[in-house]
Design a protein around this motif. Structure first.
Motif, PDB file in Angstrom:
ATOM      1  N   LEU A 208      -9.866  13.907   7.142  1.00 50.45           N
ATOM      2  CA  LEU A 208      -9.853  13.399   5.857  1.00 50.45           C
ATOM      3  C   LEU A 208     -10.058  11.951   5.447  1.00 50.45           C
ATOM      4  O   LEU A 208     -10.433  11.217   4.528  1.00 50.45           O
ATOM      5  CB  LEU A 208      -9.250  14.279   5.031  1.00 50.45           C
ATOM      6  CG  LEU A 208      -9.500  15.643   4.645  1.00 50.45           C
ATOM      7  CD1 LEU A 208      -8.305  16.448   3.919  1.00 50.45           C
ATOM      8  CD2 LEU A 208     -10.798  16.008   3.976  1.00 50.45           C
ATOM      9  N   TYR A 209      -9.291  11.362   6.225  1.00 53.11           N
ATOM     10  CA  TYR A 209      -8.788   9.966   5.967  1.00 53.11           C
ATOM     11  C   TYR A 209      -9.555   8.938   7.102  1.00 53.11           C
ATOM     12  O   TYR A 209      -9.040   7.827   7.650  1.00 53.11           O
ATOM     13  CB  TYR A 209      -7.286   9.707   5.946  1.00 53.11           C
ATOM     14  CG  TYR A 209      -6.702  10.635   4.925  1.00 53.11           C
ATOM     15  CD1 TYR A 209      -6.740   9.953   3.810  1.00 53.11           C
ATOM     16  CD2 TYR A 209      -6.274  11.769   4.976  1.00 53.11           C
ATOM     17  CE1 TYR A 209      -6.272  10.849   2.668  1.00 53.11           C
ATOM     18  CE2 TYR A 209      -5.526  12.626   4.096  1.00 53.11           C
ATOM     19  CZ  TYR A 209      -5.779  12.014   2.888  1.00 53.11           C
ATOM     20  OH  TYR A 209      -5.495  12.766   1.832  1.00 53.11           O
ATOM     21  N   GLU A 210     -10.450   9.307   7.784  1.00 55.36           N
ATOM     22  CA  GLU A 210     -11.347   8.599   8.806  1.00 55.36           C
ATOM     23  C   GLU A 210     -11.986   7.657   7.920  1.00 55.36           C
ATOM     24  O   GLU A 210     -12.580   7.860   6.889  1.00 55.36           O
ATOM     25  CB  GLU A 210     -12.374   9.619   9.381  1.00 55.36           C
ATOM     26  CG  GLU A 210     -13.231   8.957  10.307  1.00 55.36           C
ATOM     27  CD  GLU A 210     -12.533   8.201  11.578  1.00 55.36           C
ATOM     28  OE1 GLU A 210     -12.786   7.392  12.043  1.00 55.36           O
ATOM     29  OE2 GLU A 210     -11.720   9.232  11.972  1.00 55.36           O
ATOM     30  N   GLY A 211     -11.874   6.304   8.205  1.00 51.63           N
ATOM     31  CA  GLY A 211     -12.381   5.087   7.850  1.00 51.63           C
ATOM     32  C   GLY A 211     -11.624   4.687   6.331  1.00 51.63           C
ATOM     33  O   GLY A 211     -12.001   3.819   5.425  1.00 51.63           O
ATOM     34  N   VAL A 212     -10.551   5.625   6.009  1.00 53.59           N
ATOM     35  CA  VAL A 212      -9.647   5.200   4.975  1.00 53.59           C
ATOM     36  C   VAL A 212      -8.769   4.097   5.189  1.00 53.59           C
ATOM     37  O   VAL A 212      -8.223   4.014   6.233  1.00 53.59           O
ATOM     38  CB  VAL A 212      -9.198   6.256   4.141  1.00 53.59           C
ATOM     39  CG1 VAL A 212      -8.148   6.079   3.225  1.00 53.59           C
ATOM     40  CG2 VAL A 212     -10.108   7.439   3.627  1.00 53.59           C
ATOM     41  N   ASP A 213      -8.535   3.014   4.356  1.00 53.10           N
ATOM     42  CA  ASP A 213      -7.878   2.136   4.836  1.00 53.10           C
ATOM     43  C   ASP A 213      -6.484   2.457   4.344  1.00 53.10           C
ATOM     44  O   ASP A 213      -5.903   2.760   3.334  1.00 53.10           O
ATOM     45  CB  ASP A 213      -7.952   0.814   3.697  1.00 53.10           C
ATOM     46  CG  ASP A 213      -6.903  -0.313   3.967  1.00 53.10           C
ATOM     47  OD1 ASP A 213      -6.538  -0.326   5.034  1.00 53.10           O
ATOM     48  OD2 ASP A 213      -6.981  -1.176   2.949  1.00 53.10           O
ATOM     49  N   ILE A 214      -5.715   2.916   5.384  1.00 49.52           N
ATOM     50  CA  ILE A 214      -4.142   3.275   5.428  1.00 49.52           C
ATOM     51  C   ILE A 214      -3.267   2.123   5.088  1.00 49.52           C
ATOM     52  O   ILE A 214      -3.233   1.261   6.196  1.00 49.52           O
ATOM     53  CB  ILE A 214      -3.944   4.196   6.665  1.00 49.52           C
ATOM     54  CG1 ILE A 214      -4.772   5.178   7.086  1.00 49.52           C
ATOM     55  CG2 ILE A 214      -2.334   4.548   6.454  1.00 49.52           C
ATOM     56  CD1 ILE A 214      -4.968   6.234   6.006  1.00 49.52           C
ATOM     57  N   PRO A 215      -2.853   1.935   4.135  1.00 46.82           N
ATOM     58  CA  PRO A 215      -1.850   0.641   3.898  1.00 46.82           C
ATOM     59  C   PRO A 215      -0.527   0.688   4.703  1.00 46.82           C
ATOM     60  O   PRO A 215       0.152   1.816   4.863  1.00 46.82           O
ATOM     61  CB  PRO A 215      -1.506   0.706   2.303  1.00 46.82           C
ATOM     62  CG  PRO A 215      -1.869   2.284   1.737  1.00 46.82           C
ATOM     63  CD  PRO A 215      -2.741   2.820   2.922  1.00 46.82           C
ATOM     64  N   LEU A 216      -0.155  -0.330   5.009  1.00 44.30           N
ATOM     65  CA  LEU A 216       1.059  -0.691   5.823  1.00 44.30           C
ATOM     66  C   LEU A 216       2.203  -0.673   4.616  1.00 44.30           C
ATOM     67  O   LEU A 216       1.404  -0.755   3.458  1.00 44.30           O
ATOM     68  CB  LEU A 216       1.182  -1.911   6.613  1.00 44.30           C
ATOM     69  CG  LEU A 216       0.448  -1.824   7.632  1.00 44.30           C
ATOM     70  CD1 LEU A 216       0.171  -3.180   8.249  1.00 44.30           C
ATOM     71  CD2 LEU A 216       1.156  -0.959   8.850  1.00 44.30           C
ATOM     72  N   PRO A 217       3.347  -0.431   4.792  1.00 45.95           N
ATOM     73  CA  PRO A 217       4.275  -0.379   3.779  1.00 45.95           C
ATOM     74  C   PRO A 217       4.209  -1.779   2.888  1.00 45.95           C
ATOM     75  O   PRO A 217       3.866  -2.778   3.436  1.00 45.95           O
ATOM     76  CB  PRO A 217       5.678  -0.342   4.734  1.00 45.95           C
ATOM     77  CG  PRO A 217       5.476   0.564   5.822  1.00 45.95           C
ATOM     78  CD  PRO A 217       4.002   0.047   6.147  1.00 45.95           C
ATOM     79  N   SER A 218       4.486  -1.589   1.742  1.00 51.17           N
ATOM     80  CA  SER A 218       4.390  -2.640   0.679  1.00 51.17           C
ATOM     81  C   SER A 218       5.241  -3.818   1.119  1.00 51.17           C
ATOM     82  O   SER A 218       5.111  -4.868   0.506  1.00 51.17           O
ATOM     83  CB  SER A 218       3.970  -2.332  -0.611  1.00 51.17           C
ATOM     84  OG  SER A 218       5.333  -1.622  -0.881  1.00 51.17           O
ATOM     85  N   GLN A 219       6.514  -3.323   1.563  1.00 50.75           N
ATOM     86  CA  GLN A 219       7.330  -4.450   1.506  1.00 50.75           C
ATOM     87  C   GLN A 219       8.215  -4.099   3.014  1.00 50.75           C
ATOM     88  O   GLN A 219       8.584  -2.827   3.135  1.00 50.75           O
ATOM     89  CB  GLN A 219       8.244  -4.635   0.611  1.00 50.75           C
ATOM     90  CG  GLN A 219       8.917  -3.214   0.090  1.00 50.75           C
ATOM     91  CD  GLN A 219       9.953  -3.253  -1.178  1.00 50.75           C
ATOM     92  OE1 GLN A 219      10.870  -4.282  -1.037  1.00 50.75           O
ATOM     93  NE2 GLN A 219      10.063  -2.335  -1.832  1.00 50.75           N
ATOM     94  N   THR A 220       8.771  -4.817   3.635  1.00 50.49           N
ATOM     95  CA  THR A 220       9.470  -4.819   4.688  1.00 50.49           C
ATOM     96  C   THR A 220      10.837  -5.580   4.445  1.00 50.49           C
ATOM     97  O   THR A 220      10.399  -6.863   4.113  1.00 50.49           O
ATOM     98  CB  THR A 220       9.015  -5.135   6.173  1.00 50.49           C
ATOM     99  OG1 THR A 220       8.485  -6.288   6.260  1.00 50.49           O
ATOM    100  CG2 THR A 220       7.755  -3.905   6.402  1.00 50.49           C
ATOM    101  N   ILE A 221      11.814  -5.059   4.887  1.00 54.08           N
ATOM    102  CA  ILE A 221      13.055  -6.083   4.836  1.00 54.08           C
ATOM    103  C   ILE A 221      13.749  -6.274   6.101  1.00 54.08           C
ATOM    104  O   ILE A 221      14.040  -5.158   6.762  1.00 54.08           O
ATOM    105  CB  ILE A 221      14.092  -5.417   3.695  1.00 54.08           C
ATOM    106  CG1 ILE A 221      13.511  -5.240   2.195  1.00 54.08           C
ATOM    107  CG2 ILE A 221      15.347  -6.166   3.533  1.00 54.08           C
ATOM    108  CD1 ILE A 221      14.105  -4.588   1.417  1.00 54.08           C
ATOM    109  N   ASP A 222      13.987  -7.345   6.381  1.00 53.47           N
ATOM    110  CA  ASP A 222      14.864  -7.655   7.932  1.00 53.47           C
ATOM    111  C   ASP A 222      16.081  -6.872   7.859  1.00 53.47           C
ATOM    112  O   ASP A 222      16.703  -6.832   6.574  1.00 53.47           O
ATOM    113  CB  ASP A 222      14.998  -9.021   8.025  1.00 53.47           C
ATOM    114  CG  ASP A 222      15.665  -9.356   9.269  1.00 53.47           C
ATOM    115  OD1 ASP A 222      16.826  -9.406   9.449  1.00 53.47           O
ATOM    116  OD2 ASP A 222      14.933  -9.634  10.273  1.00 53.47           O
ATOM    117  N   GLN A 223      16.435  -6.176   9.071  1.00 53.96           N
ATOM    118  CA  GLN A 223      17.531  -5.337   8.891  1.00 53.96           C
ATOM    119  C   GLN A 223      18.810  -6.012   8.557  1.00 53.96           C
ATOM    120  O   GLN A 223      19.854  -5.508   7.925  1.00 53.96           O
ATOM    121  CB  GLN A 223      17.728  -4.568  10.134  1.00 53.96           C
ATOM    122  CG  GLN A 223      17.990  -5.614  11.484  1.00 53.96           C
ATOM    123  CD  GLN A 223      18.018  -5.006  12.862  1.00 53.96           C
ATOM    124  OE1 GLN A 223      17.074  -3.844  12.940  1.00 53.96           O
ATOM    125  NE2 GLN A 223      18.761  -5.594  13.641  1.00 53.96           N
ATOM    126  N   ALA A 224      18.998  -7.351   8.820  1.00 56.90           N
ATOM    127  CA  ALA A 224      20.035  -8.145   8.447  1.00 56.90           C
ATOM    128  C   ALA A 224      20.276  -8.358   7.086  1.00 56.90           C
ATOM    129  O   ALA A 224      21.528  -8.620   6.613  1.00 56.90           O
ATOM    130  CB  ALA A 224      20.119  -9.654   8.846  1.00 56.90           C
TER     131      ALA A 224
END
Length: 502
Positions: A208-224
């Motif tokens: 169902l999601y073939e060709g659908v733009d699967i977004p990456l997480p909108s924010q990543t925060i460094d573990q520190a």
């Protein structure tokens, strides 16, 4: 006047913020849920009261906060004398049944339901008890990242086996009800385990999601830069110093989208069964989740924190003959469902029984209602209670061990700016601290949690010795009453089994 039937459908670990119910740009395909939403009352700010399966569910069915009922973690004993909505509805004359997961731990596996149509997918024993005595120890049953690293399509999984049985048994219950118990109202709870990890789903839903733009997480925060609880969670899920490949993050999110669509497909089956059995007009449908999933947002996965992706859940009530379709902006919680279900059924609450939840009836009929959620978390990743107050625009996360967190969700929906040190918010912060201290005796809750963990670890170890007597629910089937049997007149059997009768 006949009381309404109630079909309560639950999904597991379905994160509300990314669903098309709440995000118009969401690529997730949920046609059945969206139809229910268009005709029903949708809660745009609904939360669990503990972002973990068992504590959330114990609170949901009982309307009481986790610390009041000992719902500390995924191996907490749920006492048999805690009233649930199933107890209330049975007293009102309802048939009460559960098909699927509720993660009850302990020897009582019914908690007011007359019938459980399936076993649970998770164990009923104390084997998953948290250990605050050794907080640095990473227990063998903790989440790890295999769910992400192995994400993708599959033909069959443990979870598919479970949910296929859950839906089949629920449909069969509805067929049997209309053939044999049509005059008695029912409350059927159908609780599926998708879209809970592992992140895998059959190709039908993956595609169902073939060709659908699967977004990456909108924010990543460094573990520190993470708050201390998030840092502990990264270690709990074995992600500390272990960056994930970007393509596997996308695969996990795509499979999760597919699993949401799988849930929607099963909802479609249940809706068709209601219609085929002429039950649709007389049945109130409630849909909810138990908690969400971080899905890589902020660098976190799974749940166990109070951030929106982990704590917010979908919640809607479909009763178009009773309530006009609209949306509710106030913050409410799944703890509010017990008083709501009782009032929807035409019952009254027992004044002398404990209850923390508040009815949603005023929200449903558009006449107002509360705007507050109280949350408690004492499980994996904590070494001290982690509490939450959500009211108005603000979310306050309170710990007597970790730094305080305060977010203005109206201005900062991604919870990036902690206002606890903001000069403009010190009066608000002070009042919330005072409220938290008045509401919670943290040392007492801490000690009660610790005592419970120690008791359960001891009992769990003792029960591994000698002969095993499982607490897991064993659904009983009397084959002598199934299909064709010689002690039942054939013509009579066929007549009673046919619906509608000729």
């Amino acid at each position: 006047m006949k009381r309404p039937n109630i079909l309560f459908i639950m999904a597991d670990q379905m994160a509300a913020p990314i669903l098309p119910l709440h995000d118009a740009a969401s690529p997730i395909k949920l046609p059945n849920l969206m139809r229910l939403a268009s005709e029903g009352v949708v809660f745009d700010s609904a939360y669990c009261n503990s972002p973990l399966c068992a504590p959330s569910r114990f609170t949901l069915v009982s309307g009481q906060l986790p610390s009041k009922i000992g719902a500390y973690d995924n191996a907490a004993d749920f006492p048999g004398d805690v009233p649930t909505y199933a107890h209330y509805l049975r007293r009102l004359g309802y048939r009460t049944a559960l098909s699927g997961k509720m993660h009850f731990c302990g020897p009582d596996q019914l908690h007011g339901y007359e019938e459980r149509l399936t076993s649970d997918i998770y164990p009923a024993d104390y084997g998953w008890a948290v250990n605050w005595d050794e907080p640095e120890q990473r227990l063998s049953w903790y989440h790890n990242m295999s769910s992400v690293l192995q994400a993708g399509p599959s033909v069959r999984t443990n979870q598919l086996d479970f949910d296929e049985e859950v839906v089949f048994k629920a449909q069969q219950y509805l067929y049997d009800h209309v053939r044999m118990s049509g005059d008695q109202p029912f409350c059927l709870t159908v609780s599926m385990t998708h879209p809970h990890d592992p992140y895998t789903i059959p190709e039908e839903f993956w595609n169902l999601y073939e060709g659908v733009d699967i977004p990456l997480p909108s924010q990543t925060i460094d573990q520190a830069e993470q708050d201390p609880h998030s840092q502990r969670l990264l270690k709990v899920i074995d992600l500390w110093d272990k960056p994930l490949p970007e393509h596997k993050i996308k695969d996990a999110r795509r499979a999760y989208y597919g699993a949401c669509s799988y849930i929607d497909s099963n909802i479609g089956k249940l809706l068709k069964t209601l219609k085929d059995c002429n039950l649709a007009e007389d049945t109130i449908i409630v849909f909810s989740g138990d908690h969400g999933d971080m899905l890589g947002e902020r660098g976190l996965w799974y749940k166990m924190h109070w951030f929106e992706m982990a704590a917010r859940v979908p919640l809607l009530v479909h009763a178009p003959k009773r309530f006009a379709a609209h949306r509710v902006s106030q913050s409410v919680s799944t703890m509010d469902l017990l008083p709501t279900l009782v009032e929807l059924a035409g019952g009254t609450l027992e004044a002398n029984l404990p209850l923390d939840g508040r009815s949603l009836l005023a929200h449903l009929d558009g006449s107002g209602g509360h705007d507050e959620v109280i949350g408690e978390y004492m499980a994996e990743g904590t070494t001290s209670p982690l509490m939450m107050i959500r009211r108005g625009a603000y979310k306050f996360i309170y710990s007597e061990q970790d730094p305080l967190l305060l977010f203005d969700l109206s201005q900062d929906p991604q919870e990036r700016e902690n206002l606890a040190a903001s000069p403009d918010h010190q009066a608000l912060l002070g009042s919330l601290i005072d409220e938290a201290k008045a509401r919670w005796d943290i040392p007492a809750i801490h000690q009660a949690t610790l005592d419970s963990q120690r008791r359960r670890r001891f009992v769990a170890d003792a029960l591994t010795h000698g002969k095993l007597k499982s607490w897991d629910h064993q659904p009983l089937v009397d084959a002598s009453q199934q299909y064709m049997r010689n002690h039942i007149d054939l013509d009579d059997l066929e007549r009673r089994a046919r619906y509608p009768q000729v």
